[in-house]
Design a protein around this motif. Structure first.
Motif, PDB file in Angstrom:
ATOM      1  N   GLU A 149       0.939  -0.876  -0.292  1.00 52.42           N
ATOM      2  CA  GLU A 149      -0.084   0.100   0.132  1.00 52.42           C
ATOM      3  C   GLU A 149       0.460   1.504  -0.517  1.00 52.42           C
ATOM      4  N   ALA A 150       0.134   2.235  -0.549  1.00 57.21           N
ATOM      5  CA  ALA A 150       0.998   3.308  -0.520  1.00 57.21           C
ATOM      6  C   ALA A 150      -0.273   4.498   0.024  1.00 57.21           C
ATOM      7  N   VAL A 151      -0.228   5.576  -0.050  1.00 59.46           N
ATOM      8  CA  VAL A 151      -0.945   7.161   0.632  1.00 59.46           C
ATOM      9  C   VAL A 151      -1.087   7.780  -1.006  1.00 59.46           C
ATOM     10  N   ILE A 152      -1.582   8.504  -0.930  1.00 63.71           N
ATOM     11  CA  ILE A 152      -2.790   8.975  -2.409  1.00 63.71           C
ATOM     12  C   ILE A 152      -1.022  10.785  -2.413  1.00 63.71           C
ATOM     13  N   ASP A 153      -0.783  11.220  -3.323  1.00 63.80           N
ATOM     14  CA  ASP A 153       0.583  12.292  -3.235  1.00 63.80           C
ATOM     15  C   ASP A 153       0.096  13.349  -3.379  1.00 63.80           C
ATOM     16  N   SER A 154      -1.883  13.320  -2.606  1.00 62.63           N
ATOM     17  CA  SER A 154      -1.425  14.707  -2.108  1.00 62.63           C
ATOM     18  C   SER A 154      -1.686  14.981  -0.495  1.00 62.63           C
ATOM     19  N   CYS A 155      -0.864  14.019   0.304  1.00 64.38           N
ATOM     20  CA  CYS A 155      -1.232  13.381   1.741  1.00 64.38           C
ATOM     21  C   CYS A 155       0.374  14.820   1.693  1.00 64.38           C
ATOM     22  N   ARG A 156       0.482  15.132   3.341  1.00 65.41           N
ATOM     23  CA  ARG A 156       1.685  15.356   3.594  1.00 65.41           C
ATOM     24  C   ARG A 156       2.787  14.994   4.225  1.00 65.41           C
ATOM     25  N   ILE A 157       3.776  14.843   3.983  1.00 65.69           N
ATOM     26  CA  ILE A 157       4.476  13.253   4.484  1.00 65.69           C
ATOM     27  C   ILE A 157       4.935  14.255   5.319  1.00 65.69           C
ATOM     28  N   GLY A 158       5.191  12.982   6.472  1.00 66.36           N
ATOM     29  CA  GLY A 158       6.966  13.720   7.552  1.00 66.36           C
ATOM     30  C   GLY A 158       6.924  12.202   7.900  1.00 66.36           C
ATOM     31  N   TYR A 159       8.372  11.877   8.854  1.00 63.87           N
ATOM     32  CA  TYR A 159       8.708  11.025   8.966  1.00 63.87           C
ATOM     33  C   TYR A 159       9.445  10.955  10.097  1.00 63.87           C
ATOM     34  N   SER A 160       8.980   9.800  10.854  1.00 67.23           N
ATOM     35  CA  SER A 160       9.574  10.035  12.488  1.00 67.23           C
ATOM     36  C   SER A 160      10.503   8.848  12.375  1.00 67.23           C
ATOM     37  N   LYS A 161      11.460   9.572  13.608  1.00 71.79           N
ATOM     38  CA  LYS A 161      12.460   8.124  13.943  1.00 71.79           C
ATOM     39  C   LYS A 161      12.898   7.243  14.842  1.00 71.79           C
ATOM     40  N   ILE A 162      11.701   7.305  15.241  1.00 72.57           N
ATOM     41  CA  ILE A 162      11.146   6.096  16.431  1.00 72.57           C
ATOM     42  C   ILE A 162      10.592   4.888  15.767  1.00 72.57           C
ATOM     43  N   ALA A 163      10.834   3.541  15.517  1.00 70.33           N
ATOM     44  CA  ALA A 163      10.687   2.636  14.934  1.00 70.33           C
ATOM     45  C   ALA A 163      10.282   2.469  16.157  1.00 70.33           C
ATOM     46  N   TYR A 164       9.184   1.338  15.076  1.00 73.55           N
ATOM     47  CA  TYR A 164       8.893  -0.570  15.567  1.00 73.55           C
ATOM     48  C   TYR A 164       9.324  -1.401  15.390  1.00 73.55           C
ATOM     49  N   GLU A 165       8.876  -2.839  16.024  1.00 79.92           N
ATOM     50  CA  GLU A 165       9.673  -3.502  15.850  1.00 79.92           C
ATOM     51  C   GLU A 165       8.532  -4.372  15.122  1.00 79.92           C
ATOM     52  N   HIS A 166       9.456  -5.468  14.246  1.00 78.51           N
ATOM     53  CA  HIS A 166       8.332  -6.118  13.242  1.00 78.51           C
ATOM     54  C   HIS A 166       8.996  -8.032  13.504  1.00 78.51           C
ATOM     55  N   TYR A 167       8.039  -8.917  14.192  1.00 79.00           N
ATOM     56  CA  TYR A 167       8.413 -10.050  14.793  1.00 79.00           C
ATOM     57  C   TYR A 167       7.950 -10.702  12.918  1.00 79.00           C
ATOM     58  N   PHE A 168       8.654 -10.366  11.644  1.00 78.31           N
ATOM     59  CA  PHE A 168       8.343 -10.997  10.603  1.00 78.31           C
ATOM     60  C   PHE A 168       8.123 -12.627   9.882  1.00 78.31           C
ATOM     61  N   TYR A 169       9.316 -13.061  11.211  1.00 80.04           N
ATOM     62  CA  TYR A 169       8.946 -14.649  11.064  1.00 80.04           C
ATOM     63  C   TYR A 169       9.551 -15.648  11.780  1.00 80.04           C
ATOM     64  N   GLN A 170       8.871 -16.893  12.124  1.00 80.73           N
ATOM     65  CA  GLN A 170       9.359 -17.080  13.529  1.00 80.73           C
ATOM     66  C   GLN A 170       9.875 -18.764  13.648  1.00 80.73           C
TER      67      GLN A 170
END
Length: 260
Positions: A149-170
């Motif tokens: 997924e992506a967001v529409i290009d009319s959105c005003r975009i910012g960036y967080s420096k704080i990451a989340y943890e993704h436990y994608f594979y066990q």
């Protein structure tokens, strides 16, 4: 100010840790696409509001949550069931975003865990995802892969420096491969979505096309250029998994070409 939305299907093994990391003050909405395990019972015990919708794809399911789940808070944070956001992220949100009128979408970085081991190098950081969104102004569309997924290009975009943890594979390799065969089929033709915000990785992927050289390049990228060897066997496993995925895309693309 903030509602947490979790998309689920048979997530009983992941959901308890995900829910435990969410502060009790935030309402939680579950959008389920047909769980047959204890996912919904776990959500009910936490007091989540539960909605059901057959799986239409990530973009469409997120739009369903935004538009049809009676969410009234200005902001929505999308959290997958195998993800954990640290308390510092929520503190940052309350300090920085509750009075912010200049942004619609925050791209949040992720840190990947394979079999519980943090991968510090192999994935090639930073990896950003549009997860914190302003409800009134954000809409999702499918990205160039056909399944993301992506967001529409009319959105005003910012960036967080704080990451989340993704436990994608066990370690559930057969299940992982089955799921990614289907994803690979959608990636045979890379098609940028009209009006979608594209990441740098996405633009590079479309530019490279579907050459067989991508198979070798995928391994070299993860294991050598990004230093995956420094993650030990987990780094090698990650590199091999996604090299296999790249090969699966290529083989399916060749099959479609031969059919034509």
């Amino acid at each position: 100010m903030l509602t947490i939305v979790i998309l689920t299907k048979n997530e009983q093994s992941n959901l308890p840790a995900c829910l435990a990391a969410i502060p009790a003050r935030y309402p939680i909405v579950i959008v389920d696409s047909g769980s047959t395990d204890d996912t919904l019972a776990l959500a009910q015990n936490r007091g989540c509001r539960i909605f059901s919708n057959p799986w239409p794809g990530f973009a469409e399911q997120r739009n369903f949550a935004i538009r049809q789940c009676a969410i009234s808070t200005p902001w929505i944070l999308f959290v997958d069931a195998d993800e954990i956001y640290p308390q510092t992220f929520y503190d940052w949100f309350e300090d920085e975003m509750t009075r912010n009128d200049e942004l619609d979408v925050i791209m949040v970085p992720s840190v990947l865990y394979l079999r519980g081991k943090r991968l510090n190098y192999a994935p090639g950081y930073p990896i950003f995802h549009p997860r914190l969104v302003r409800r009134a102004t954000t809409r999702f569309v499918r990205n160039h892969t056909g399944h993301g997924e992506a967001v529409i290009d009319s959105c005003r975009i910012g960036y967080s420096k704080i990451a989340y943890e993704h436990y994608f594979y066990q370690g559930e390799i057969i299940e992982w491969m089955h799921k990614h065969v289907d994803k690979a089929a959608q990636e045979v033709v890379l098609q940028p979505a009209a009006g979608a915000v594209m990441t740098r990785r996405g633009r590079l992927s479309v530019f490279l096309g579907r050459s067989w050289l991508r198979i070798m390049a995928r391994f070299l990228y993860h294991f050598v250029f990004r230093g995956g060897f420094l993650d030990g066997f987990a780094g090698l496993e990650f590199a091999l998994m996604f090299t296999w995925y790249e090969a699966t895309i290529y083989v399916q693309a060749k099959a479609k070409t031969q059919e034509r």
